[in-house]
Enzyme design. Sequence first.
Site, PDB file in Angstrom:
ATOM      1  N   ARG A  35      39.423  35.967  15.672  1.00  0.00           N
ATOM      2  CA  ARG A  35      40.258  37.076  16.114  1.00  0.00           C
ATOM      3  C   ARG A  35      41.370  37.353  15.107  1.00  0.00           C
ATOM      4  N   GLY A  40      43.949  33.122  21.552  1.00  0.00           N
ATOM      5  CA  GLY A  40      42.733  33.173  22.367  1.00  0.00           C
ATOM      6  C   GLY A  40      42.771  34.215  23.465  1.00  0.00           C
ATOM      7  N   CYS A  42      43.811  33.806  26.476  1.00  0.00           N
ATOM      8  CA  CYS A  42      45.044  33.709  27.268  1.00  0.00           C
ATOM      9  C   CYS A  42      46.142  34.641  26.748  1.00  0.00           C
ATOM     10  N   GLY A 181      34.023  41.620  42.804  1.00  0.00           N
ATOM     11  CA  GLY A 181      34.456  40.224  42.747  1.00  0.00           C
ATOM     12  C   GLY A 181      35.876  40.053  43.255  1.00  0.00           C
ATOM     13  N   GLU A 204      32.936  42.107  47.474  1.00  0.00           N
ATOM     14  CA  GLU A 204      32.742  40.664  47.252  1.00  0.00           C
ATOM     15  C   GLU A 204      31.428  40.232  47.903  1.00  0.00           C
ATOM     16  N   VAL A 238      26.791  44.854  44.791  1.00  0.00           N
ATOM     17  CA  VAL A 238      26.564  46.110  44.063  1.00  0.00           C
ATOM     18  C   VAL A 238      25.220  45.978  43.364  1.00  0.00           C
ATOM     19  N   ASP A 313      37.579  26.179  28.215  1.00  0.00           N
ATOM     20  CA  ASP A 313      36.646  26.966  29.032  1.00  0.00           C
ATOM     21  C   ASP A 313      35.182  26.742  28.674  1.00  0.00           C
ATOM     22  N   HIS A 445      70.175  24.253  48.368  1.00  0.00           N
ATOM     23  CA  HIS A 445      70.267  25.301  49.380  1.00  0.00           C
ATOM     24  C   HIS A 445      71.140  26.449  48.858  1.00  0.00           C
TER      25      HIS A 445
HETATM   26  P1  FAD Z   1      39.997  30.948  24.776  1.00  0.00           P
HETATM   27  O1  FAD Z   1      41.383  31.246  25.170  1.00  0.00           O
HETATM   28  O2  FAD Z   1      38.915  31.850  25.235  1.00  0.00           O
HETATM   29  O3  FAD Z   1      40.012  30.856  23.182  1.00  0.00           O
HETATM   30  C1  FAD Z   1      38.859  30.700  22.437  1.00  0.00           C
HETATM   31  C2  FAD Z   1      39.085  31.329  21.079  1.00  0.00           C
HETATM   32  O4  FAD Z   1      38.028  30.914  20.235  1.00  0.00           O
HETATM   33  C3  FAD Z   1      39.045  32.856  21.080  1.00  0.00           C
HETATM   34  O5  FAD Z   1      40.222  33.360  20.506  1.00  0.00           O
HETATM   35  C4  FAD Z   1      37.828  33.226  20.239  1.00  0.00           C
HETATM   36  O6  FAD Z   1      38.043  34.365  19.423  1.00  0.00           O
HETATM   37  C5  FAD Z   1      37.689  31.987  19.377  1.00  0.00           C
HETATM   38  N1  FAD Z   1      36.326  31.724  18.905  1.00  0.00           N
HETATM   39  C6  FAD Z   1      35.180  31.686  19.631  1.00  0.00           C
HETATM   40  N2  FAD Z   1      34.140  31.360  18.859  1.00  0.00           N
HETATM   41  C7  FAD Z   1      34.651  31.176  17.622  1.00  0.00           C
HETATM   42  C8  FAD Z   1      34.064  30.818  16.369  1.00  0.00           C
HETATM   43  N3  FAD Z   1      32.780  30.541  16.263  1.00  0.00           N
HETATM   44  N4  FAD Z   1      34.870  30.774  15.287  1.00  0.00           N
HETATM   45  C9  FAD Z   1      36.206  31.057  15.367  1.00  0.00           C
HETATM   46  N5  FAD Z   1      36.805  31.378  16.513  1.00  0.00           N
HETATM   47  C10 FAD Z   1      36.037  31.424  17.629  1.00  0.00           C
HETATM   48  N6  FAD Z   1      44.480  31.030  32.945  1.00  0.00           N
HETATM   49  C11 FAD Z   1      45.619  30.516  33.438  1.00  0.00           C
HETATM   50  O7  FAD Z   1      45.795  29.303  33.409  1.00  0.00           O
HETATM   51  N7  FAD Z   1      46.600  31.328  33.972  1.00  0.00           N
HETATM   52  C12 FAD Z   1      46.451  32.658  34.043  1.00  0.00           C
HETATM   53  O8  FAD Z   1      47.366  33.349  34.514  1.00  0.00           O
HETATM   54  C13 FAD Z   1      45.266  33.240  33.532  1.00  0.00           C
HETATM   55  N8  FAD Z   1      45.079  34.571  33.573  1.00  0.00           N
HETATM   56  C14 FAD Z   1      43.943  35.112  33.039  1.00  0.00           C
HETATM   57  C15 FAD Z   1      43.776  36.476  33.105  1.00  0.00           C
HETATM   58  C16 FAD Z   1      42.629  37.064  32.590  1.00  0.00           C
HETATM   59  C17 FAD Z   1      42.452  38.556  32.653  1.00  0.00           C
HETATM   60  C18 FAD Z   1      41.634  36.246  31.970  1.00  0.00           C
HETATM   61  C19 FAD Z   1      40.408  36.856  31.367  1.00  0.00           C
HETATM   62  C20 FAD Z   1      41.793  34.877  31.915  1.00  0.00           C
HETATM   63  C21 FAD Z   1      42.942  34.292  32.451  1.00  0.00           C
HETATM   64  N9  FAD Z   1      43.147  32.910  32.437  1.00  0.00           N
HETATM   65  C22 FAD Z   1      44.279  32.375  32.975  1.00  0.00           C
HETATM   66  C23 FAD Z   1      42.148  31.995  31.853  1.00  0.00           C
HETATM   67  C24 FAD Z   1      42.576  31.549  30.451  1.00  0.00           C
HETATM   68  O9  FAD Z   1      42.740  32.685  29.637  1.00  0.00           O
HETATM   69  C25 FAD Z   1      41.530  30.618  29.864  1.00  0.00           C
HETATM   70  O10 FAD Z   1      41.265  29.546  30.745  1.00  0.00           O
HETATM   71  C26 FAD Z   1      42.018  30.046  28.547  1.00  0.00           C
HETATM   72  O11 FAD Z   1      42.292  31.070  27.630  1.00  0.00           O
HETATM   73  C27 FAD Z   1      40.964  29.102  27.964  1.00  0.00           C
HETATM   74  O12 FAD Z   1      41.403  28.611  26.732  1.00  0.00           O
HETATM   75  P2  FAD Z   1      40.363  28.175  25.608  1.00  0.00           P
HETATM   76  O13 FAD Z   1      41.178  27.744  24.445  1.00  0.00           O
HETATM   77  O14 FAD Z   1      39.370  27.224  26.176  1.00  0.00           O
HETATM   78  O15 FAD Z   1      39.545  29.500  25.242  1.00  0.00           O
HETATM   79  P1  NAI Z   2      36.342  34.061  39.908  1.00  0.00           P
HETATM   80  O1  NAI Z   2      35.364  32.967  39.799  1.00  0.00           O
HETATM   81  O2  NAI Z   2      37.756  33.736  40.195  1.00  0.00           O
HETATM   82  O3  NAI Z   2      35.882  35.096  41.031  1.00  0.00           O
HETATM   83  C1  NAI Z   2      34.677  35.764  40.969  1.00  0.00           C
HETATM   84  C2  NAI Z   2      34.370  36.330  42.340  1.00  0.00           C
HETATM   85  O4  NAI Z   2      33.263  37.187  42.213  1.00  0.00           O
HETATM   86  C3  NAI Z   2      34.013  35.275  43.373  1.00  0.00           C
HETATM   87  O5  NAI Z   2      34.710  35.533  44.551  1.00  0.00           O
HETATM   88  C4  NAI Z   2      32.512  35.443  43.535  1.00  0.00           C
HETATM   89  O6  NAI Z   2      32.048  35.090  44.810  1.00  0.00           O
HETATM   90  C5  NAI Z   2      32.360  36.929  43.281  1.00  0.00           C
HETATM   91  N1  NAI Z   2      31.034  37.349  42.842  1.00  0.00           N
HETATM   92  C6  NAI Z   2      30.171  36.706  42.020  1.00  0.00           C
HETATM   93  N2  NAI Z   2      29.063  37.452  41.829  1.00  0.00           N
HETATM   94  C7  NAI Z   2      29.243  38.601  42.537  1.00  0.00           C
HETATM   95  C8  NAI Z   2      28.476  39.775  42.718  1.00  0.00           C
HETATM   96  N3  NAI Z   2      27.298  39.923  42.123  1.00  0.00           N
HETATM   97  N4  NAI Z   2      28.969  40.753  43.500  1.00  0.00           N
HETATM   98  C9  NAI Z   2      30.186  40.624  44.105  1.00  0.00           C
HETATM   99  N5  NAI Z   2      30.956  39.531  43.966  1.00  0.00           N
HETATM  100  C10 NAI Z   2      30.507  38.534  43.176  1.00  0.00           C
HETATM  101  O7  NAI Z   2      36.194  34.873  38.542  1.00  0.00           O
HETATM  102  P2  NAI Z   2      37.123  35.962  37.853  1.00  0.00           P
HETATM  103  O8  NAI Z   2      38.028  36.598  38.837  1.00  0.00           O
HETATM  104  O9  NAI Z   2      36.208  36.789  37.045  1.00  0.00           O
HETATM  105  O10 NAI Z   2      37.997  35.084  36.891  1.00  0.00           O
HETATM  106  C11 NAI Z   2      37.379  34.233  35.922  1.00  0.00           C
HETATM  107  C12 NAI Z   2      38.224  33.036  35.672  1.00  0.00           C
HETATM  108  O11 NAI Z   2      39.358  33.381  34.906  1.00  0.00           O
HETATM  109  C13 NAI Z   2      38.811  32.434  36.950  1.00  0.00           C
HETATM  110  O12 NAI Z   2      37.891  31.574  37.564  1.00  0.00           O
HETATM  111  C14 NAI Z   2      39.970  31.674  36.422  1.00  0.00           C
HETATM  112  O13 NAI Z   2      39.508  30.431  35.960  1.00  0.00           O
HETATM  113  C15 NAI Z   2      40.429  32.515  35.244  1.00  0.00           C
HETATM  114  N6  NAI Z   2      41.608  33.318  35.636  1.00  0.00           N
HETATM  115  C16 NAI Z   2      42.736  32.673  36.062  1.00  0.00           C
HETATM  116  C17 NAI Z   2      43.850  33.366  36.458  1.00  0.00           C
HETATM  117  C18 NAI Z   2      45.029  32.621  36.950  1.00  0.00           C
HETATM  118  O14 NAI Z   2      45.105  31.421  36.748  1.00  0.00           O
HETATM  119  N7  NAI Z   2      45.991  33.266  37.610  1.00  0.00           N
HETATM  120  C19 NAI Z   2      43.904  34.818  36.407  1.00  0.00           C
HETATM  121  C20 NAI Z   2      42.642  35.419  35.986  1.00  0.00           C
HETATM  122  C21 NAI Z   2      41.569  34.668  35.592  1.00  0.00           C
END
Ligand code: FAD
Ligand code: NAI
Length: 466
Positions: A35, A40, A42, A181, A204, A238, A313, A445
């Site tokens: 990237r 990442g 996050c 979802g 859902e 869906v 992840d 408090h």
């Molecule tokens: P990633 O953050 O996915 O990082 C992996 C990196 O590896 C990426 O930048 C990618 O470009 C790079 N990469 C992949 N393959 C290669 C390669 N071959 N060579 C070089 N680079 C490579 N988690 C929370 O705890 N709190 C939250 O509030 C939260 N909110 C979220 C909201 C959304 C919308 C999403 C999608 C996720 C959210 N998460 C949240 C989940 C969180 O983002 C992930 O659990 C976390 O980023 C995982 O970290 P990671 O380092 O394993 O992977």
């Molecule tokens: P999720 O696993 O939290 O929820 C997916 C939902 O989709 C579930 O309720 C599941 O039953 C439903 N589902 C699955 N297949 C379906 C289908 N075909 N039709 C309708 N519903 C269906 O996954 P989500 O929301 O995509 O997030 C992915 C991950 O990202 C989370 O599990 C979490 O680990 C991380 N994340 C964490 C956040 C935080 O910590 N606040 C914020 C956003 C993401």
Amino acid sequence: MSSYDVVVIGGGPGGYNAAIRAGQLGLKVACVEGRATLGGTCLNVGCMPSKALLHASELYEAASGGEFATLGIEVKPQLNLAQMMKQKGDSVTALTKGIEFLFRKHKAEWIKGWGRIDGPGKVVVTAADGTEQILQAKDIVIATGSEPSPLPGVEIDNRRILDSTSALSLPEVPKHLVVIGAGVIGLELGSVWRRLGSQVTVVEFLDRICPGLDAETAKTLQRSLSKQGMHFKLGSKVTSAKPSTSGVTLSIEPAAGGQAETLEADYVLVAIGRRPYTQGLGLETVGLATDKRGMLANERHRSGAPGVWVIGDVTSGLMLAHKAEDEAIVCIEQIAGKAGEVNYNLIPSVIYTKPEVASVGKSEEQLKVEGRAYKVGKFPFTANSRAKINHETEGFAKVIADERTDEVLGVHLIGPSVSEMIGEYCVAMEFSASAEDIALTCHPHPTRSEALRQAAMDVHGEAMQS
Ligand code: FAD
Ligand code: NAI
């Protein structure tokens, strides 16, 4: 060819924390990230931009939906979506630059490009201009993260049919947003767009929201989000989504089969989970393979190949940034010959909706399956003075303790600012605290944290303020 003690592939919370810890411990370390920025999923398209929009949209709704007026503040807010997106982008840029600073500080080198393992101890990096660089490493850490899971019949075009990344950057407020979802992403981003004016329908598959979350807490959250105007279609699937220039036509059926119905939306967000990302990683060159879900197995962060480690992840466990960070620290400490262990029972989960949800440890449902006898203490925020004066009385604190030993086994909070309070119980549970320990601990408090103490008192039927 450059030689390193450790080459980390991926610069997310798993990868960048691994690189920083390795640098701190005096290891020669490189982090390969393809990237344009570190951080990442996050920092770039996950935790941080979603929380930026949740914060801004919560204030917008408080100002426009009557909450400010209740406090005696009369305003007529006007949405400037472009500015809301800009401030989100500015914060993300500052955070990703912050990781670059930390790399410099801890002598971790960022190698820009996509990494591919090419046999034991060798990583080939392809830069954006196509040039290749070979890195030699005593140990390789795979931290390549995850990507959104696709839904057959509903093809993401990032125009009308969105994944979480494009749903974080819409150019307009949808009139009707259908979210597929009812998990964390669906509820958080659904909340953002509903607060900004969208009608939001969440479809859902299961007959409940947030599978895995304590059932009573999930029910309370659903009731609250419904009251705010979010519409839920549970037990539904869906089967197709057809985009046009102005919207999407969805076909929805009961999960168990039956009469199909049609739903019109102008945008659809697919949020049905995420899957590990290992594309083009050269796993076969070290004899590694993923399981059917694309996941790489690990045994205390070691993959099946000598000198190859796996964290975050891309491997088993909750897909959360702080879980990836914990694994990064422990993995690098093992590489450096130190001891360490991740306590997977104490990884907290938070949903940043309003009310927020925060939990750690076991749910009642899990304890029933384990056959472990437990007691429950609960305290509602309606009886908490700070929540009351702030007009934020939804939700409760719930503490589950072992019936025999009184050890706290699980904590489930739903209410105002609970994301900031769950850490108290994480620390207490790491020290095997009993409910009585919490009940005997003085809390300031007036704070919402007093509800946590009262819930612990309630485990013994001794809550004093409800
Ligand atoms: P990633 O953050 O996915 O990082 C992996 C990196 O590896 C990426 O930048 C990618 O470009 C790079 N990469 C992949 N393959 C290669 C390669 N071959 N060579 C070089 N680079 C490579 N988690 C929370 O705890 N709190 C939250 O509030 C939260 N909110 C979220 C909201 C959304 C919308 C999403 C999608 C996720 C959210 N998460 C949240 C989940 C969180 O983002 C992930 O659990 C976390 O980023 C995982 O970290 P990671 O380092 O394993 O992977
Ligand atoms: P999720 O696993 O939290 O929820 C997916 C939902 O989709 C579930 O309720 C599941 O039953 C439903 N589902 C699955 N297949 C379906 C289908 N075909 N039709 C309708 N519903 C269906 O996954 P989500 O929301 O995509 O997030 C992915 C991950 O990202 C989370 O599990 C979490 O680990 C991380 N994340 C964490 C956040 C935080 O910590 N606040 C914020 C956003 C993401």
